[in-house]
Design an enzyme around this catalytic site. Structure first.
Site, PDB file in Angstrom:
ATOM      1  CD1 TRP A   1      26.423  21.584  24.812  1.00  0.00           C
ATOM      2  CD2 TRP A   1      25.404  23.260  26.092  1.00  0.00           C
ATOM      3  NE1 TRP A   1      26.281  21.019  26.565  1.00  0.00           N
ATOM      4  CE2 TRP A   1      25.915  22.255  26.792  1.00  0.00           C
ATOM      5  CE3 TRP A   1      26.025  24.624  26.042  1.00  0.00           C
ATOM      6  CZ2 TRP A   1      26.294  22.428  28.056  1.00  0.00           C
ATOM      7  CZ3 TRP A   1      25.467  25.300  27.555  1.00  0.00           C
ATOM      8  CH2 TRP A   1      25.993  24.595  28.161  1.00  0.00           C
TER       9      TRP A   1
ATOM     10  CD  GLU B   1      28.638  22.245  21.794  1.00  0.00           C
ATOM     11  OE1 GLU B   1      27.912  23.251  21.344  1.00  0.00           O
ATOM     12  OE2 GLU B   1      30.055  22.504  22.687  1.00  0.00           O
TER      13      GLU B   1
ATOM     14  CG  ASP C   1      32.362  27.425  22.621  1.00  0.00           C
ATOM     15  OD1 ASP C   1      32.244  28.486  24.024  1.00  0.00           O
ATOM     16  OD2 ASP C   1      31.570  26.020  23.475  1.00  0.00           O
TER      17      ASP C   1
ATOM     18  CG  HIS D   1      31.690  24.756  19.824  1.00  0.00           C
ATOM     19  ND1 HIS D   1      31.204  24.700  21.074  1.00  0.00           N
ATOM     20  CD2 HIS D   1      31.165  25.181  18.925  1.00  0.00           C
ATOM     21  CE1 HIS D   1      29.983  25.166  20.349  1.00  0.00           C
ATOM     22  NE2 HIS D   1      30.141  25.525  18.758  1.00  0.00           N
TER      23      HIS D   1
ATOM     24  CG  ASP E   1      34.428  21.600  28.713  1.00  0.00           C
ATOM     25  OD1 ASP E   1      34.854  22.674  28.162  1.00  0.00           O
ATOM     26  OD2 ASP E   1      33.529  21.947  29.165  1.00  0.00           O
TER      27      ASP E   1
ATOM     28  CE  LYS F   1      29.783  20.936  29.554  1.00  0.00           C
ATOM     29  NZ  LYS F   1      30.081  22.350  29.903  1.00  0.00           N
TER      30      LYS F   1
ATOM     31  CG  HIS G   1      32.060  19.563  25.266  1.00  0.00           C
ATOM     32  ND1 HIS G   1      30.787  19.664  25.070  1.00  0.00           N
ATOM     33  CD2 HIS G   1      32.592  20.345  25.904  1.00  0.00           C
ATOM     34  CE1 HIS G   1      30.460  21.328  25.184  1.00  0.00           C
ATOM     35  NE2 HIS G   1      32.259  21.678  26.166  1.00  0.00           N
TER      36      HIS G   1
ATOM     37  CG  ASP H   1      34.483  26.281  27.802  1.00  0.00           C
ATOM     38  OD1 ASP H   1      34.787  26.391  26.112  1.00  0.00           O
ATOM     39  OD2 ASP H   1      34.165  26.162  28.206  1.00  0.00           O
TER      40      ASP H   1
ATOM     41  CG  ASP I   1      33.747  21.982  23.298  1.00  0.00           C
ATOM     42  OD1 ASP I   1      34.692  21.903  23.463  1.00  0.00           O
ATOM     43  OD2 ASP I   1      32.749  23.471  23.094  1.00  0.00           O
TER      44      ASP I   1
HETATM   45  C1  RNT Z   1      28.952  24.299  26.825  1.00  0.00           C
HETATM   46  C2  RNT Z   1      29.024  24.130  25.318  1.00  0.00           C
HETATM   47  C3  RNT Z   1      28.675  25.223  24.646  1.00  0.00           C
HETATM   48  C4  RNT Z   1      28.885  26.552  25.480  1.00  0.00           C
HETATM   49  C5  RNT Z   1      28.767  28.252  24.447  1.00  0.00           C
HETATM   50  C6  RNT Z   1      28.319  29.035  25.077  1.00  0.00           C
HETATM   51  O1  RNT Z   1      29.928  23.575  27.114  1.00  0.00           O
HETATM   52  O2  RNT Z   1      30.996  24.019  24.901  1.00  0.00           O
HETATM   53  O3  RNT Z   1      28.996  25.552  23.065  1.00  0.00           O
HETATM   54  O4  RNT Z   1      30.581  26.765  25.608  1.00  0.00           O
HETATM   55  O5  RNT Z   1      27.477  27.230  24.064  1.00  0.00           O
HETATM   56 ZN    ZN Z   2      31.000  24.391  23.389  1.00  0.00          ZN
END
Ligand code: RNT
Ligand code: ZN
Length: 421
Positions: free
Chosen positions: A187, A228, A328, A288, A296, A230, A264, A298, A261
């Site tokens: 990523w 990955e 994640d 993820h 986003d 985003k 994302h 998390d 993810d």
């Molecule tokens: C960031 C991505 C990535 C990170 C990690 C720490 O938006 O999701 O995967 O969260 O690599």
């Molecule tokens: Zn991620």
């Protein structure tokens, strides 16, 4: 009634309910137990890492300052060990390159080797874990603002290309040492805060960097590489080089793994609805799993409808051998060990939930065009006694049941986390 008796009684009841639907609970339990879920190490220290960064860059953010954050390898592995005692099923540990254990050596990310991760390999062996890996293209002085592999600064771009190559080598080393594949996820935060007017130049440089990193096709079996995508990052709102179309296109064209993810995408897009579509065009996918609250953010993975739909899609479409499941999230406002336990237990519960669903009846209803019955079954499925099977599953594996794990975390907070000031 003792807790154990109650759990066993509940399980007997659940066996009857599921049995009436023709569902083999024992088979579901075994299948749910065997599917690996990769636990990300970075929840334990707010994505800090050990290689010198004092702040988090790349457009990701952790909020909260709950006491007890792990400050070094010893503390982080102690916390992970404890968290794992609360989490049933096949597990892997997902590391970032920034968690290198340098022991005073002057080696930077473009020069990391397996040596910097030997303590992690020993830990993984000791705990019976597989390892996954991520190059760290953020929180480092060689970042060109928010750019890494797409930087116009040739020296910086080269540094990050070398980092990518090193990380593939390290991932292959993990796979050899542990006798199971290591997914290496790329990523890159690259993008711009405001409107970019030469988007193609950034993507061309990114492409040239990736081509160099993936030129060597050896080792992709041992260590499959994922890209990955985003939508945007904080401070990188207007243009993201590795957008969804870019990442997916590159992965398909170059035989890489697609990483999706769940945070994302646009808020109304659901990754669950993308899984089987993408799997038509790639050999493997990495997920993820996160919980985006309005953006986003998390948040810790909850047992919500989207998590269940993701696991349904994987299991019902028989994709579990080609979809790698990783988590994640990073929440520093609550106990970090509890965050791991909640997210990992939820992922496993949803896997079990997918395996315990009346999939045959649902398919039959759909094939017969009886969408009324399909919807009725989908709704009734939500209140089947999954919790009773879950508690029995935990009991059988010596893992604390729902209601019993949190007191242990509180005790650990007293005895261990509270000392970290
Ligand atoms: C960031 C991505 C990535 C990170 C990690 C720490 O938006 O999701 O995967 O969260 O690599
Ligand atoms: Zn991620």
């Amino acid at each position: 009634m003792s807790e154990e008796t109650r759990t066993r009684k509940g399980y007997e009841y659940a066996l009857e309910v599921y049995g009436a639907l023709g569902i083999d609970v024992e088979a579901a339990l075994q299948a749910a137990d065997a599917l690996p879920v990769s636990m990300h190490c970075w929840q334990g220290d707010d994505v800090g890492g050990f290689d010198g960064a004092d702040s988090l860059t790349g457009g990701i953010a952790v909020t909260g300052n709950y006491p007890g954050k792990a400050r070094n390898f010893e503390e982080l592995t102690r916390d992970i060990t404890f968290a794992l005692s609360l989490i049933p099923g096949a597990r892997k540990l997902n590391l970032h390159a920034s968690y290198a254990v340098r022991e005073g050596r002057k080696v930077d990310r473009d020069g990391y080797t397996l040596r910097e991760f030997e303590p992690w390999v020993a830990f993984a062996k000791d705990q019976g874990l597989g390892l996954d890996f991520n190059p760290t293209f953020f929180s480092h002085p060689m970042m060109d603002g928010d750019l890494s592999l797409s930087s116009p600064d040739e020296g910086k771009r080269r540094f990050w290309v070398e980092h990518g190559k090193r990380c593939r080598e390290i991932g292959q080393g993990f796979a050899r040492a542990l006798g199971q594949p290591c997914v290496v996820n790329f990523w890159m935060p690259d993008g711009t805060k405001d409107t970019c007017v030469n988007t193609q130049a950034f993507r061309a440089r990114m492409g040239a960097s990736l081509d160099e990193i993936f030129a060597d096709r050896d080792g992709l079996q041992l260590a499959p590489c994922a890209l990955e995508s985003k939508l945007f990052g904080v401070g990188v709102e207007s243009f993201t080089v590795v957008s969804h179309e870019y990442a997916l296109g590159y992965a398909i064209k170059n035989g890489l793994t697609a990483c999706l993810d769940t945070g994302h995408f646009h808020p109304t897009e659901a990754v669950s609805m993308k899984v089987s579509a993408v799997m038509n065009f790639v050999d493997s996918m990495l997920l993820h799993i996160s919980r985006p609250v309005r953006w986003d953010s998390d948040h810790v993975v909850a047992l919500d409808e989207e998590l269940q739909r993701i696991m349904d899609e994987i299991i019902w479409n028989n994709l579990q051998d080609r979809v790698f499941i990783g988590l994640d999230f990073f929440d520093a406002s609550i106990n970090r060990v509890a965050a791991w336990a909640i997210g990992m237990r939820n992922a496993r519960k949803a896997i079990l939930g997918a395996l315990l669903a009346p999939a045959r009846q649902l398919r039959e209803a759909e094939a017969a065009g009886d969408y009324t019955r399909r919807l009725a079954l989908l709704e009734e499925r939500k209140t089947l006694p999954l919790g009773a099977v879950w508690d029995y599953y935990c009991l059988r594996h010596g893992i604390p049941e729902d209601g019993a794990w949190l007191p242990r975390v509180k005790a650990y907070e007293q005895s261990e986390l509270g000392k970290r000031v």
